[in-house]
Design a protein around this motif. Structure first.
Motif, PDB file in Angstrom:
ATOM      1  N   ARG A 168      -1.827  -7.037  23.764  1.00 30.42           N
ATOM      2  CA  ARG A 168      -2.271  -6.188  22.663  1.00 30.42           C
ATOM      3  C   ARG A 168      -2.288  -4.738  23.112  1.00 30.42           C
ATOM      4  NH1 ARG A 168      -7.276  -6.705  20.657  1.00 30.42           N
ATOM      5  NH2 ARG A 168      -8.056  -7.952  22.362  1.00 30.42           N
ATOM      6  N   GLU A 169      -1.856  -3.869  22.224  1.00 37.21           N
ATOM      7  CA  GLU A 169      -1.868  -2.423  22.470  1.00 37.21           C
ATOM      8  C   GLU A 169      -3.306  -1.940  22.473  1.00 37.21           C
ATOM      9  OE1 GLU A 169       0.582   0.949  23.045  1.00 37.21           O
ATOM     10  OE2 GLU A 169       1.384  -0.968  22.358  1.00 37.21           O
ATOM     11  N   THR A 170      -3.677  -1.181  23.493  1.00 35.75           N
ATOM     12  CA  THR A 170      -5.042  -0.692  23.571  1.00 35.75           C
ATOM     13  C   THR A 170      -5.131   0.817  23.333  1.00 35.75           C
ATOM     14  OG1 THR A 170      -4.821  -0.485  25.969  1.00 35.75           O
ATOM     15  CG2 THR A 170      -5.801  -2.527  25.119  1.00 35.75           C
ATOM     16  N   SER A 171      -3.998   1.513  23.407  1.00 36.90           N
ATOM     17  CA  SER A 171      -4.036   2.965  23.181  1.00 36.90           C
ATOM     18  C   SER A 171      -4.140   3.249  21.685  1.00 36.90           C
ATOM     19  CB  SER A 171      -2.782   3.627  23.761  1.00 36.90           C
ATOM     20  OG  SER A 171      -1.618   3.072  23.192  1.00 36.90           O
ATOM     21  N   ALA A 172      -4.565   4.464  21.362  1.00 34.99           N
ATOM     22  CA  ALA A 172      -4.733   4.865  19.959  1.00 34.99           C
ATOM     23  C   ALA A 172      -3.387   4.807  19.232  1.00 34.99           C
ATOM     24  CB  ALA A 172      -5.309   6.270  19.893  1.00 34.99           C
ATOM     25  N   PHE A 173      -3.425   4.415  17.981  1.00 35.28           N
ATOM     26  CA  PHE A 173      -2.236   4.294  17.147  1.00 35.28           C
ATOM     27  C   PHE A 173      -1.983   5.626  16.460  1.00 35.28           C
ATOM     28  CE2 PHE A 173      -0.554   2.545  12.912  1.00 35.28           C
ATOM     29  CZ  PHE A 173       0.751   2.493  13.370  1.00 35.28           C
ATOM     30  N   HIS A 174      -0.823   6.225  16.727  1.00 33.37           N
ATOM     31  CA  HIS A 174      -0.429   7.490  16.113  1.00 33.37           C
ATOM     32  C   HIS A 174       0.855   7.240  15.319  1.00 33.37           C
ATOM     33  CE1 HIS A 174      -3.371   9.834  18.334  1.00 33.37           C
ATOM     34  NE2 HIS A 174      -3.023   9.180  19.421  1.00 33.37           N
ATOM     35  N   PRO A 175       0.732   6.809  14.058  1.00 33.14           N
ATOM     36  CA  PRO A 175       1.932   6.457  13.296  1.00 33.14           C
ATOM     37  C   PRO A 175       2.835   7.665  13.096  1.00 33.14           C
ATOM     38  CG  PRO A 175       0.001   6.489  11.868  1.00 33.14           C
ATOM     39  CD  PRO A 175      -0.497   6.673  13.264  1.00 33.14           C
ATOM     40  N   HIS A 176       4.126   7.463  13.356  1.00 29.24           N
ATOM     41  CA  HIS A 176       5.086   8.557  13.259  1.00 29.24           C
ATOM     42  C   HIS A 176       6.493   8.007  13.092  1.00 29.24           C
ATOM     43  CE1 HIS A 176       5.277   7.359  17.476  1.00 29.24           C
ATOM     44  NE2 HIS A 176       6.511   7.839  17.465  1.00 29.24           N
ATOM     45  N   PHE A 226       0.836  -1.202   0.000  1.00 26.52           N
ATOM     46  CA  PHE A 226       0.000   0.000   0.000  1.00 26.52           C
ATOM     47  C   PHE A 226       0.871   1.252   0.000  1.00 26.52           C
ATOM     48  CE2 PHE A 226       0.673  -1.230   4.402  1.00 26.52           C
ATOM     49  CZ  PHE A 226       0.933  -0.032   5.059  1.00 26.52           C
ATOM     50  N   SER A 227       0.225   2.363  -0.210  1.00 31.82           N
ATOM     51  CA  SER A 227       0.911   3.658  -0.214  1.00 31.82           C
ATOM     52  C   SER A 227       0.398   4.501   0.936  1.00 31.82           C
ATOM     53  CB  SER A 227       0.650   4.398  -1.527  1.00 31.82           C
ATOM     54  OG  SER A 227       1.158   3.668  -2.609  1.00 31.82           O
ATOM     55  N   MET A 228       1.272   5.361   1.426  1.00 34.75           N
ATOM     56  CA  MET A 228       0.881   6.306   2.466  1.00 34.75           C
ATOM     57  C   MET A 228       1.762   7.532   2.343  1.00 34.75           C
ATOM     58  SD  MET A 228       2.325   4.338   5.811  1.00 34.75           S
ATOM     59  CE  MET A 228       4.075   4.133   6.103  1.00 34.75           C
ATOM     60  N   GLU A 229       1.489   8.513   3.168  1.00 39.99           N
ATOM     61  CA  GLU A 229       2.210   9.771   3.049  1.00 39.99           C
ATOM     62  C   GLU A 229       2.774  10.182   4.399  1.00 39.99           C
ATOM     63  OE1 GLU A 229       1.030  13.262   0.211  1.00 39.99           O
ATOM     64  OE2 GLU A 229       0.034  13.546   2.139  1.00 39.99           O
ATOM     65  N   ILE A 230       4.050  10.582   4.384  1.00 40.66           N
ATOM     66  CA  ILE A 230       4.648  11.208   5.554  1.00 40.66           C
ATOM     67  C   ILE A 230       4.332  12.690   5.403  1.00 40.66           C
ATOM     68  CG2 ILE A 230       6.770  11.623   6.845  1.00 40.66           C
ATOM     69  CD1 ILE A 230       8.002   9.245   5.299  1.00 40.66           C
ATOM     70  N   ARG A 231       3.794  13.288   6.456  1.00 40.98           N
ATOM     71  CA  ARG A 231       3.449  14.699   6.332  1.00 40.98           C
ATOM     72  C   ARG A 231       3.421  15.379   7.693  1.00 40.98           C
ATOM     73  NH1 ARG A 231      -2.704  13.675   4.317  1.00 40.98           N
ATOM     74  NH2 ARG A 231      -3.540  12.876   6.249  1.00 40.98           N
ATOM     75  N   ALA A 232       3.923  16.570   7.716  1.00 42.66           N
ATOM     76  CA  ALA A 232       3.919  17.434   8.894  1.00 42.66           C
ATOM     77  C   ALA A 232       4.840  16.908   9.999  1.00 42.66           C
ATOM     78  CB  ALA A 232       2.499  17.638   9.418  1.00 42.66           C
ATOM     79  N   PHE A 233       5.075  17.765  10.966  1.00 44.04           N
ATOM     80  CA  PHE A 233       5.899  17.433  12.123  1.00 44.04           C
ATOM     81  C   PHE A 233       5.124  17.764  13.387  1.00 44.04           C
ATOM     82  CE2 PHE A 233       8.973  17.780   8.769  1.00 44.04           C
ATOM     83  CZ  PHE A 233       9.918  16.821   9.080  1.00 44.04           C
ATOM     84  N   ALA A 251       7.984  13.080  12.617  1.00 39.61           N
ATOM     85  CA  ALA A 251       7.314  13.341  11.344  1.00 39.61           C
ATOM     86  C   ALA A 251       6.086  12.444  11.329  1.00 39.61           C
ATOM     87  CB  ALA A 251       8.237  13.013  10.171  1.00 39.61           C
ATOM     88  N   GLY A 252       4.938  13.013  11.034  1.00 43.70           N
ATOM     89  CA  GLY A 252       3.691  12.264  11.079  1.00 43.70           C
ATOM     90  C   GLY A 252       3.483  11.415   9.843  1.00 43.70           C
ATOM     91  N   VAL A 253       2.728  10.342  10.007  1.00 38.04           N
ATOM     92  CA  VAL A 253       2.407   9.431   8.914  1.00 38.04           C
ATOM     93  C   VAL A 253       0.889   9.332   8.809  1.00 38.04           C
ATOM     94  CG1 VAL A 253       2.592   7.067   8.043  1.00 38.04           C
ATOM     95  CG2 VAL A 253       4.543   8.127   9.215  1.00 38.04           C
ATOM     96  N   GLU A 254       0.396   9.466   7.585  1.00 40.05           N
ATOM     97  CA  GLU A 254      -1.038   9.369   7.316  1.00 40.05           C
ATOM     98  C   GLU A 254      -1.551   7.993   7.765  1.00 40.05           C
ATOM     99  OE1 GLU A 254      -3.895   9.581   3.352  1.00 40.05           O
ATOM    100  OE2 GLU A 254      -1.756   9.219   3.145  1.00 40.05           O
ATOM    101  N   PRO A 255      -2.544   7.954   8.670  1.00 37.74           N
ATOM    102  CA  PRO A 255      -3.034   6.657   9.165  1.00 37.74           C
ATOM    103  C   PRO A 255      -4.041   6.022   8.206  1.00 37.74           C
ATOM    104  CG  PRO A 255      -4.159   8.417  10.297  1.00 37.74           C
ATOM    105  CD  PRO A 255      -3.176   9.076   9.358  1.00 37.74           C
ATOM    106  N   VAL A 256      -3.572   5.652   7.030  1.00 40.57           N
ATOM    107  CA  VAL A 256      -4.467   5.070   6.031  1.00 40.57           C
ATOM    108  C   VAL A 256      -5.015   3.729   6.545  1.00 40.57           C
ATOM    109  CG1 VAL A 256      -3.352   6.212   4.076  1.00 40.57           C
ATOM    110  CG2 VAL A 256      -2.546   3.957   4.803  1.00 40.57           C
ATOM    111  N   LEU A 257      -6.135   3.312   5.976  1.00 38.21           N
ATOM    112  CA  LEU A 257      -6.788   2.083   6.418  1.00 38.21           C
ATOM    113  C   LEU A 257      -5.858   0.876   6.335  1.00 38.21           C
ATOM    114  CD1 LEU A 257      -9.312   0.597   7.380  1.00 38.21           C
ATOM    115  CD2 LEU A 257     -10.017   0.408   4.982  1.00 38.21           C
ATOM    116  N   ALA A 258      -5.093   0.760   5.251  1.00 35.21           N
ATOM    117  CA  ALA A 258      -4.200  -0.394   5.091  1.00 35.21           C
ATOM    118  C   ALA A 258      -3.160  -0.455   6.201  1.00 35.21           C
ATOM    119  CB  ALA A 258      -3.518  -0.341   3.725  1.00 35.21           C
ATOM    120  N   LEU A 259      -2.662   0.697   6.637  1.00 38.02           N
ATOM    121  CA  LEU A 259      -1.689   0.738   7.727  1.00 38.02           C
ATOM    122  C   LEU A 259      -2.344   0.319   9.036  1.00 38.02           C
ATOM    123  CD1 LEU A 259       1.049   1.446   8.980  1.00 38.02           C
ATOM    124  CD2 LEU A 259       0.304   3.845   9.062  1.00 38.02           C
ATOM    125  N   ARG A 260      -3.549   0.798   9.293  1.00 36.79           N
ATOM    126  CA  ARG A 260      -4.246   0.427  10.526  1.00 36.79           C
ATOM    127  C   ARG A 260      -4.574  -1.068  10.541  1.00 36.79           C
ATOM    128  NH1 ARG A 260      -9.120   3.812  10.846  1.00 36.79           N
ATOM    129  NH2 ARG A 260      -8.763   4.367   8.696  1.00 36.79           N
TER     130      ARG A 260
END
Length: 194
Positions: A118-126, A71-78, A92-101
């Motif tokens: 299992r991780e229970t906290s929200a996923f903030h890809p970075h 899949f494709s995703m975008e690194i964007r913003a800090f 650097a933030g990463v777009e949390p696209v459905l495929a990544l989640r």
């Protein structure tokens, strides 16, 4: 032996993030900036599991890889964790696209079968680019919010594999090596007949 599951970046993506973060490095912030060679997106930190588990973790990652398509995703913003005014980590933030989640969820469920919680906290890809020095005082990051807001950065990346990584800690910082890699692709059972 500290292990984690990650998505590694191409050299071009690492260079893009590093170049885009130049204004942050030049701002004389009390931050230890990471070598761009270490840039990656962590899906799950495993800690120091028993060495006997390593082959089984690799098998799970292979299974997960087979269930998930590239899949494709975008690194964007800090930004920064936990807050921009008192950061511990700059990223650097990463777009949390459905495929990544979905990939992250499959990793969590697959490793739960081996006893990893299992991780229970929200996923903030970075992608971590720097860590604040422990001795920073109040006001040390004044103006960081405006500086980050002025950084207009986007970099498209294609994700084709997921890796089991080993962290080697030293006085000069962490170095990472790939223990095993799983290519993302259509599971054999779903592939059309040749």
């Amino acid at each position: 032996m500290r292990l984690f599951i990650a998505l590694n970046l191409s050299d071009g993506a690492k260079e893009g993030v590093y170049d885009a973060a130049r204004p942050l490095r030049e701002a004389d912030l009390p931050v230890r900036w990471l070598d761009p060679e270490t840039y990656h997106l962590t899906l799950k930190f495993l800690g120091n599991p028993h060495p006997d588990l390593t082959p089984r973790v690799s098998e799970v990652i292979d299974e997960v890889g087979g269930k998930n398509r590239p899949f494709s995703m975008e690194i964007r913003a800090f930004g920064a964790f936990p807050t921009i005014r008192r950061p511990r980590v700059l990223w650097a933030g990463v777009e949390p696209v459905l495929a990544l989640r979905c990939l992250k969820q499959d990793v969590e469920w697959g490793l739960a079968s081996l006893g990893f919680s299992r991780e229970t906290s929200a996923f903030h890809p970075h992608i971590t680019v720097g860590r604040a020095r422990a001795e920073t005082g109040a006001g040390a990051f004044r103006g960081l919010d405006a500086l980050v807001a002025d950084l207009d950065f986007r970099h498209h990346i294609d994700v084709t594999s997921v890796e089991l990584m080993r962290s080697h800690l030293s006085r000069t910082g962490a170095r990472y090596s790939v223990v095993s890699s799983a290519v993302l692709g259509t599971p054999e059972s779903a592939q059309p007949n040749a």
